[in-house]
Scaffold this motif. Structure first.
Motif, PDB file in Angstrom:
ATOM      1  N   LEU A  22     -28.935  23.861  -0.603  1.00  0.00           N
ATOM      2  CA  LEU A  22     -28.026  24.830  -1.229  1.00  0.00           C
ATOM      3  C   LEU A  22     -28.309  26.218  -0.676  1.00  0.00           C
ATOM      4  CD1 LEU A  22     -27.712  24.133  -5.039  1.00  0.00           C
ATOM      5  CD2 LEU A  22     -25.976  23.951  -3.290  1.00  0.00           C
ATOM      6  N   ASP A  23     -29.597  26.554  -0.592  1.00  0.00           N
ATOM      7  CA  ASP A  23     -29.963  27.881  -0.118  1.00  0.00           C
ATOM      8  C   ASP A  23     -29.401  28.134   1.267  1.00  0.00           C
ATOM      9  OD1 ASP A  23     -31.263  28.465  -2.399  1.00  0.00           O
ATOM     10  OD2 ASP A  23     -33.235  27.811  -1.689  1.00  0.00           O
ATOM     11  N   TYR A  26     -25.262  27.995   0.980  1.00  0.00           N
ATOM     12  CA  TYR A  26     -24.452  28.748   0.023  1.00  0.00           C
ATOM     13  C   TYR A  26     -23.644  29.829   0.733  1.00  0.00           C
ATOM     14  CZ  TYR A  26     -22.851  31.340  -3.964  1.00  0.00           C
ATOM     15  OH  TYR A  26     -22.037  31.948  -4.870  1.00  0.00           O
ATOM     16  N   ASP A  27     -24.280  30.482   1.707  1.00  0.00           N
ATOM     17  CA  ASP A  27     -23.565  31.552   2.400  1.00  0.00           C
ATOM     18  C   ASP A  27     -22.320  31.031   3.092  1.00  0.00           C
ATOM     19  OD1 ASP A  27     -25.102  33.651   1.609  1.00  0.00           O
ATOM     20  OD2 ASP A  27     -26.593  33.337   3.192  1.00  0.00           O
ATOM     21  N   PHE A  30     -19.782  30.235   0.416  1.00  0.00           N
ATOM     22  CA  PHE A  30     -19.193  31.437  -0.168  1.00  0.00           C
ATOM     23  C   PHE A  30     -18.279  32.126   0.849  1.00  0.00           C
ATOM     24  CE2 PHE A  30     -19.158  36.006  -0.844  1.00  0.00           C
ATOM     25  CZ  PHE A  30     -18.648  36.054  -2.119  1.00  0.00           C
ATOM     26  N   ARG A  31     -18.736  32.194   2.103  1.00  0.00           N
ATOM     27  CA  ARG A  31     -17.939  32.880   3.116  1.00  0.00           C
ATOM     28  C   ARG A  31     -16.569  32.216   3.231  1.00  0.00           C
ATOM     29  NH1 ARG A  31     -20.613  31.863   7.981  1.00  0.00           N
ATOM     30  NH2 ARG A  31     -19.109  30.184   8.325  1.00  0.00           N
ATOM     31  N   TRP A  34     -14.497  32.824   0.233  1.00  0.00           N
ATOM     32  CA  TRP A  34     -13.976  34.187   0.190  1.00  0.00           C
ATOM     33  C   TRP A  34     -12.790  34.340   1.143  1.00  0.00           C
ATOM     34  CZ3 TRP A  34     -13.032  38.231   3.400  1.00  0.00           C
ATOM     35  CH2 TRP A  34     -12.697  39.440   2.755  1.00  0.00           C
ATOM     36  N   GLU A  44     -16.505  33.322  -5.846  1.00  0.00           N
ATOM     37  CA  GLU A  44     -17.724  32.881  -6.524  1.00  0.00           C
ATOM     38  C   GLU A  44     -17.443  31.641  -7.376  1.00  0.00           C
ATOM     39  OE1 GLU A  44     -18.862  36.419  -8.520  1.00  0.00           O
ATOM     40  OE2 GLU A  44     -19.801  37.276  -6.728  1.00  0.00           O
ATOM     41  N   ALA A  47     -17.089  28.757  -5.006  1.00  0.00           N
ATOM     42  CA  ALA A  47     -18.381  28.383  -4.446  1.00  0.00           C
ATOM     43  C   ALA A  47     -19.199  27.611  -5.475  1.00  0.00           C
ATOM     44  CB  ALA A  47     -19.130  29.630  -3.994  1.00  0.00           C
ATOM     45  N   GLN A  48     -19.127  28.052  -6.724  1.00  0.00           N
ATOM     46  CA  GLN A  48     -19.900  27.335  -7.750  1.00  0.00           C
ATOM     47  C   GLN A  48     -19.362  25.919  -7.948  1.00  0.00           C
ATOM     48  OE1 GLN A  48     -21.056  29.410 -11.179  1.00  0.00           O
ATOM     49  NE2 GLN A  48     -21.374  27.590 -12.412  1.00  0.00           N
ATOM     50  N   CYS A  51     -20.567  23.856  -5.179  1.00  0.00           N
ATOM     51  CA  CYS A  51     -21.980  23.476  -5.320  1.00  0.00           C
ATOM     52  C   CYS A  51     -22.118  22.339  -6.330  1.00  0.00           C
ATOM     53  CB  CYS A  51     -22.807  24.660  -5.785  1.00  0.00           C
ATOM     54  SG  CYS A  51     -22.987  25.922  -4.519  1.00  0.00           S
TER      55      CYS A  51
END
Lengths: 176, 755
Positions: A22-23, A26-27, A30-31, A34, A44, A47-48, A51
């Protein structure tokens, strides 16, 4: 490879591995969210959702496509779900010109948001195709895998988009 | 200045950095979800959430397949919308005319909104301040899809579902726009229209269903139950605690309610009564065939009747499903042999695996033709004892396309497959392949010992996408080959609603493919589900070419019959290419007619040709065939004797056997052999003396045969009526441990009133 190992461990139920995964992703998630939604809070949310979905479905990843490709597919599906749910919930508010952007955006971004909205109306998958190919830099074949269509379909879409943009420029030129 | 190109801008389009707080929240939520889904502990804490709404949304979405796209929603949506629209227009016209008639007495009201009246909806929306004389109408509107799917759920007391027949016929989409504008003047100006009143019967406490909000849901649930009234509650808190993934699935378990999650995207449709459900009709496809005609043994070319064994039962289930809905099935859907073979008869079974058949011949009087006789030919296959069963290598090939999104399709498939697991040995392996927009392996070959894994994989399946059946078949065969069991049974179980519209979609090509794989030892069985678009002819063709059975599963009970009780017969073949041939004796038989088996007829010369494929018989399968004959000398001949050709005299026939109606020959191959073996039995004139059990079974199968022929139009059954069939079957019920026979009696009664 390290990533592959991480995924296998996550699939086996290793929470630490999944956390690391995830770490590192995530970027990316999210990117893309977005770029897709052009709105921070919405991105957000998406993205959640992505995840959460990843948690439930990582076991289904078969190492057949690159993980990133598979992930794009997941995020797109989440984004589309999200949008559908928004349409349902905000049924009445849609016409009040729901803000598409954050407000604090450069001219370029507003322009892009407009264009992407047009592409969305141009046809199914157009917006996603443009984002994957132009913004994310995927090849036509990769984008095809993500969207579940053939490479030639992607090429055709890119061509259609270019033609649409051409017409658009011409129209704006005329009115100016 | 020339503006930069769109592509360049996109390339340089930098997303703002992710907000660390959001990132943390997402990570936390996902991790919790990850633990939850891994532990499979439904009662574990819900994932931490930014808000209850989001968490709930997340839960509702989890089941969504990652590859389904927005378009999946549309075909389903537009199909129903079109028909729903048509239905609502019809309703509205009727309603409008009624209203118009009433209002002719009040001319000024009628003039008020003349254009709006024809589209008046049957269920007008009412505001809360309208006296509660129509609470159900109010509930009807509230509980529509949007309201129910609203994740906030907080005010959605969807007191629902009494008998909303009309309301459901209405398109869910159009309901709202139609009601808001027009219902107000109507409600104010005139007493409720008759149509509206009938759509809203008095509320019934027992049918009430309450969906309460997330907050305080536990409390509400406990309180509701305390009151000890027959109220079923499902609170959102409970969703994770059942094996259901979302509210729709939870609701499905409430008796009398049919709720579906539409395309898995978390929107629900509620149905007040299963009978109200919209049913797709008219696109089921069946192979057309003509009934067997009356043949005369006196004519040399008609003396011999040859056909292939058929152990399929799909026709009966399909007919039953149609009749349960009050509709007579289309004639080509009725195959008499499949209806007869649906039931278990007590023909004596064979004793060994090497000689896997025993045939029983019984002669009885025909109930519908005076002076005519029925010859029953019953074959019972050897039943493999449990321990002798070879290991099975099964590949479940499941259709998860959007069209499977009906309560009697994918959910039933899942339940059926779980039942099947119960009848397998721990050493058997099961793999799952799904096909929709893209074919994919969901579960690699897994021993049945690890049942949880298999069940989990099944539970994850969600409908969505179009159907690429052929691609799925290829993948399934690959898997089956990979885990091929040399000594065991290698079989693909295809579960579908009949659509194979992408890829190899020509029936012949598919048939050829299945046939080639059959040579490698991998067999294919087809389980059909759902209706409206069922392609029976394709299912039959595939199963026949794949040495398998084609069964049609309409209820869980049927699934139990096919997959548990008859698991042995469906999975383990004891003989293949089973052919039957009867030569009639012209000295004793003037006419004969085979009931059913029209689609299984073989040429006379095919009987001895081992290269010709025929039906297969599984462990413990019974095959029953019925001939109707007219003995020589009977007054009830249908066809006049020839004036010029004298029938051969009894003396001229070889053996001079005037006590035989004919001679039965059965050819079969053991599953591992390619050379056929022969069993021969004479059909004696006096084969009517049998035990009580067999006699009763003969009576019953006669009733079923009569029923099937009536459904086909009753061309040969004289004055026989459905009532006669029901009576005859009723008298021959026997033990009937699972109630199949009594069900048949009901079916015969239903056929009387069906249209």
């Amino acid at each position: 490879m390290d990533e592959r190992d991480l995924i296998s461990r996550a699939q086996a139920g290793d929470a630490t591995a999944f956390g690391e995964l995830l770490d590192s992703y995530y970027d990316t998630i999210f990117r893309f969210a977005w770029r897709w939604s052009r709105h921070r809070a919405n991105a957000e949310d998406i993205a959640q959702l992505a995840c959460l979905k990843l948690a439930g479905s990582i076991a289904q990843y078969r190492f057949q496509a690159a993980f990133a490709t598979w992930l794009y597919r997941l995020v797109i599906s989440c984004a589309q779900d999200w949008k559908r749910s928004q349409q349902r919930h905000d049924h009445d508010e849609l016409h009040e010109g729901a803000s598409l952007t954050d407000g604090s955006q450069s001219e370029d971004q507003i322009y892009l948001a407009q264009v992407l909205l047009e592409l969305e109306e141009l046809g199914e998958g157009m917006k996603e195709t443009a984002l994957l190919v132009h913004a994310e830099g995927l090849s036509h074949a990769e984008a095809g895998t993500v969207l579940g269509v053939s490479e030639s379909t992607i090429s055709w879409r890119i061509h259609t988009i270019r033609r649409h943009m051409g017409k658009r420029e011409a129209r704006i030129g005329e009115s100016a | 200045m020339k503006p930069r190109s769109f592509e360049e801008m996109l390339k340089q389009d930098a997303a703002p950095p992710a907000d660390p707080a959001a990132r943390r929240a997402a990570r936390q939520a996902a991790l919790a979800e990850f633990t939850r889904s891994n532990a499979q502990a439904a009662n574990e804490a819900l994932p931490p959430r930014r808000s209850a709404i989001q968490a709930l949304l997340g839960m509702l979405r989890l089941s969504r397949e990652s590859n389904s796209r927005g378009s999946d929603f549309m075909p389903w949506y537009s199909r129903r919308m079109l028909l729903g629209g048509a239905a609502s227009v019809c309703l509205a016209v009727v309603g409008g005319m009624l209203v118009w008639k009433t209002q002719q007495l009040q001319p000024e009201v009628a003039r008020l909104e003349p254009a709006a009246l024809p589209v008046a909806p049957p269920v007008p929306e009412q505001r809360a301040d309208v006296p509660a004389n129509e609470p159900m109408a109010q509930a009807g509107v509230q509980a529509n899809e949007q309201a129910a799917a609203d994740a906030k759920l907080k005010d959605a007391e969807a007191q629902e579902l009494a008998k909303r027949r009309q309301a459901e016929g209405e398109s869910r989409i159009e309901q709202k726009p139609l009601t808001t504008g027009i219902a107000q003047p109507m409600a104010g100006a005139a007493p409720p229209a008759p149509a509206a009143a009938s759509a809203a019967p008095a509320p019934n406490e027992q049918d009430e269903l309450t969906v309460s909000g997330y907050r305080g849901s536990l409390q509400a649930s406990v309180e509701a139950r305390k009151e000890n009234t027959p109220v079923t509650t499902i609170t959102s808190e409970e969703i994770g605690k059942f094996p259901d993934k979302n509210v729709a699935e939870s609701l499905q378990r409430v008796p009398g309610v049919a709720a579906q999650s539409a395309a898995g995207n978390g929107s629900f449709r509620f149905k007040g009564d299963a009978k109200d459900q919209y049913q797709e009709v008219g696109r089921d496809r069946f192979e057309h065939f003509e009934l067997n005609s009356i043949k005369q043994p006196a004519i040399e070319s008609e003396r011999v009747s040859t056909f292939s064994a058929d152990v399929d039962t799909s026709s009966y289930s399909f007919v039953r499903k149609q009749l349960d809905q009050g509709v007579l099935p289309q004639k080509d859907a009725v195959r008499a042999e499949e209806m007869i073979n649906y039931f278990d008869y007590s023909w004596p079974a064979a004793e060994s695996r090497e000689q896997p058949f025993r045939s029983t011949v019984v002669v009885s009087d025909s109930p519908w033709g005076k002076g005519r006789k029925l010859i029953h030919i019953g074959i019972k296959g050897y039943e493999l004892p449990e321990r002798q069963r070879p290991n099975a290598n099964l590949v479940l090939l499941l259709d998860v396309s959007g069209s499977m999104d009906e309560p009697d399709k994918l959910p039933l498939v899942k339940q059926s497959m779980k039942l099947l697991l119960g009848s397998l040995k721990p050493t058997d392996t099961v793999a799952i392949v799904v096909y929709a927009g893209a074919a994919g392996m969901v579960l690699p070959p897994t021993p049945v010992g690890e049942k949880e894994k298999i069940i989990e994989a099944l539970d994850r399946l969600e409908p969505g996408g179009s159907t690429a059946g052929a691609e799925g078949i290829e993948l399934a065969y690959q898997l089956a080959e990979k885990s091929f069991k040399k000594e065991g049974v290698n079989r693909i179980l295809l579960c579908t609603d009949g659509d194979f519209n992408v890829g190899i979609d020509s029936t012949n090509e598919l048939k050829g493919y299945v046939e080639r794989k059959r040579a490698k030892g991998i067999f294919l069985s087809v389980l059909g589900f759902g209706q409206g678009n069922y392609r029976d002819e394709l299912a039959q063709a595939l199963a026949q070419n794949g040495n398998g059975v084609a069964a049609y599963i309409d209820t869980l009970n049927e699934a139990r019959k096919v997959l548990v009780q008859e698991a042995g017969s469906s999975l383990f073949t004891i003989a293949k290419d089973v052919k039957l041939q009867v030569e009639f004796n012209p000295a004793t038989v003037a006419e004969y007619r085979l009931v059913g088996y029209e689609t299984r007829a073989l040429k006379r010369e095919d009987f001895n040709n081992d290269a010709v494929d025929a039906g297969d018989v599984g462990s413990g399968h019974a095959v029953t065939a019925i001939y109707e004959i007219t003995p020589v000398g009977s007054a009830s001949r249908m066809v006049d004797a020839s004036r010029y050709v004298k029938p051969e005299s009894a003396a001229s026939t070889s053996g001079g056997t005037s006590n035989e109606y004919g001679f039965l020959k059965i050819r079969y191959k053991l599953p591992t052999q390619s050379k056929s073996q022969l069993i021969e039995t004479p059909i004696n004139v006096d084969s009517g003396k049998v035990g009580e059990g067999i006699k009763r079974d003969v009576e019953f199968s006669t009733a079923v045969a009569g029923f099937a022929q009536l459904l086909r139009g009753g061309q040969f059954t004289g004055s026989l009526t459905y009532e006669d069939v029901a009576k005859q079957a009723q008298a021959a019920l026997g033990d009937d441990p699972f109630g199949y026979r009594s069900e048949f009696v009901q079916l015969a009664r239903k056929a009387q009133s069906a249209r």
